[in-house]
Design an enzyme around this catalytic site. Structure first.
Site, PDB file in Angstrom:
ATOM      1  N   SER A 262     -70.895  13.030  76.457  1.00  0.00           N
ATOM      2  CA  SER A 262     -71.581  11.914  75.811  1.00  0.00           C
ATOM      3  C   SER A 262     -71.497  12.059  74.299  1.00  0.00           C
ATOM      4  CB  SER A 262     -73.043  11.869  76.243  1.00  0.00           C
ATOM      5  OG  SER A 262     -73.752  12.903  75.590  1.00  0.00           O
ATOM      6  N   LYS A 263     -71.883  10.992  73.622  1.00  0.00           N
ATOM      7  CA  LYS A 263     -71.857  11.005  72.164  1.00  0.00           C
ATOM      8  C   LYS A 263     -72.791  12.105  71.646  1.00  0.00           C
ATOM      9  CE  LYS A 263     -73.026   7.963  68.318  1.00  0.00           C
ATOM     10  NZ  LYS A 263     -73.174   9.114  67.469  1.00  0.00           N
TER      11      LYS A 263
END
Ligand code: GLU
Length: 505
Positions: A262-263
């Site tokens: 994920s970011k």
């Protein structure tokens, strides 16, 4: 594989910055298309106006330009299967929704959100499917006249896919083999909404893949759960014969291996998850990109290619042409690929070494400018040649080489303690005299003369060299000392020696 022309597509929805996993999907499609002499198409799936983000499409196009991944057809290029924006294909989808309705493969449903909610409270694990559809307000349960008048009166409706229960649906996946799902677990998916006169992802995706003669659907694992529905849609249309082959790519996992990348992982560990820097138009928040972080596009492509595929041996460095030659869906893994961002840094280091000193120098010039340094092209190229093996990113060249351009403003304390001896001042003054008397200031000539002087005086070579380096660099690092004195030149070398003697007394 059949002898059908290979036509593959990348079909992003313009909902924000393109995630690095999407870039890998596009890359695999590109490699596959090029290997088979086929076409690679860019289709923008923008039927969900709620999630549309301005600038996202341009961002996608710019990302692939930077990465040198080229489309043959589609948005921004054109082609005979267009338009390639789904938002421009409304009438086409309407026609195909009608086909399904006429063939009783789909039906019209009027249930309001409140009615659906009430059903959900009434029936545990409610699903709109063969077991419940006859309890609902739809064209299967209402008389035809009522359906017609509800529509005429402007009531909103959706069109739902009529899925027959208790049937094994086979998805033939080139990576995962035969994936079987029983149709009873699927719900009667909404294919079209009257409210915005637009189809949902599933219908638009299938209709376009068919009309654009897509031969292979290569996409992320997150779409695997939709695949049985897609197979059933192909069949409902009678398009079985031209159904594309599926290949669902493995997930990209967190660097530690547990869960989806994920970011936040990028923010936490300090690596970008987007190809280019992205400024969110709503929040104004800026996210870093591989380009701005100093990665070379070749390094990013090579790094991504090996996240889920390998050429069957331990070869890691591959040009785009080599990857096109070697790529093979059979060698893609089923299990997720850990996003080893440190490997990405390693690739960048390798590609910096592969590039010519001239090319790297060109990228280094703006960095020098930022530090207020202007230097001749020859000098920058020479400095790059001496220092690039020490860096992973072009920006790091400044730290590795600033002493070539500016004299040390101070001397590293630890190094001074260790390397500036009692007689260093005297020796450096003598060294300056020795160097000043030279006509040929080449590295070789300097070395010969200095070594002869050290031998004659019976000095300790290490002590002399250490003090000399401290005077020129300000600390104990740097390439071969006579390469440094050669590049900064005789005058500057003498000035730095003189200054060190004064300051370090
Ligand atoms: N629009 C979908 C996406 O955003 C396309 C998925 C597919 O390739 O079928 O990825």
């Amino acid at each position: 594989m059949s002898d059908r022309n290979v036509r593959v597509r990348f079909a992003p929805s313009p909902t924000g910055a393109l995630h690095i996993g999407g870039v890998r999907t596009a890359l695999y499609n590109y490699l596959f298309a090029k290997q088979h002499g086929g076409e690679f198409i860019l289709r923008i799936e923008d039927t969900d106006s709620q999630r549309f983000v301005p600038g996202a499409e341009e961002y996608i196009i710019n990302s692939f330009k930077w990465l040198n991944i080229k489309f043959d057809e589609g948005v921004s290029i054109g082609g005979k299967y267009g338009p390639y924006h789904q938002s421009e294909r409304r009438e086409i989808y309407k026609k195909y929704v009608q086909v399904l309705l006429e063939n009783q493969k789909a039906y019209i449903a009027f249930d309001t959100p409140q009615e659906l909610e009430a059903k959900r409270t009434e029936i545990a694990n409610f699903q709109y499917d063969a077991s419940t559809r006859m309890q609902m307000r739809n064209s299967l349960t209402l008389p035809k006249e009522e359906v017609d008048s509800l529509i005429a009166e402007g009531h909103q409706y959706v069109v739902r896919f009529k899925i027959e229960p208790n049937e094994d649906v086979h998805v033939k996946d080139l990576i995962r083999g035969d994936v079987v799902i029983n149709s009873s677990v699927l719900d009667d998916k909404v294919l079209y909404k009257s409210a915005d006169e637009l189809p949902t992802y599933h219908l638009a995706n299938i209709v376009d893949d068919h009309l654009m003669e897509i031969s292979h659907v290569i996409r992320g694992e997150e779409w695997l759960p939709s695949a049985p529905l897609h197979v059933l849609l192909y069949r409902a249309f009678g398009w079985d014969d031209t159904m594309p082959a599926f290949a669902h790519l493995p997930l990209l996992l967190k660097p530690e291996g547990n869960g989806k990348l994920s970011k936040r992982d990028g923010d936490r560990l300090g690596f970008p998850v987007f190809p280019l820097e992205w400024k969110d138009p709503k929040t104004g928040e800026t996210s870093s990109g591989y380009r701005e972080a100093g990665y070379l596009p070749e390094a990013v492509v090579n790094f991504l290619a090996l996240l889920g595929w390998n050429p069957g041996n331990d070869q890691e460095l591959m040009s785009m042409d080599e990857m096109i030659r070697l790529f093979d869906l059979d060698r893609c893994s089923k299990s997720g690929a850990k996003f080893d961002y440190k490997k990405g840094i390693w690739f960048n280091h390798q590609y910096i070494q592969q590039k010519s000193n001239e090319d790297i120098a060109e990228m280094f010039v703006p960095v020098l400018k930022e530090h207020g340094v202007e230097a001749s092209a020859d000098k920058v190229v020479a400095v790059v040649g001496l220092t690039k093996e020490r860096v992973n990113f072009v920006q790091e060249l400044w730290d590795a080489s600033s002493f070539f351009f500016v004299a040390p403003a101070s001397y590293d304390e630890k190094t001074v303690k260790k390397r500036w001896k009692e007689d260093s001042g005297k020796c450096m003054t003598e060294l300056a005299e020795v160097l000043a008397s030279m006509d040929d200031f080449s590295a070789k000539a300097q070395e010969d003369v200095v070594m002869a002087w050290i031998a004659a005086k019976e000095y300790h070579t290490g002590n002399i060299m250490n003090a000399f380096r401290l005077a020129l660099v300000g600390e104990g690092k740097g390439p071969h000392i006579f390469d440094i004195s050669l590049i900064i030149g005789e005058e500057e070398t003498l000035a730095r020696l003189k200054r060190a003697v004064e300051v370090l007394k």
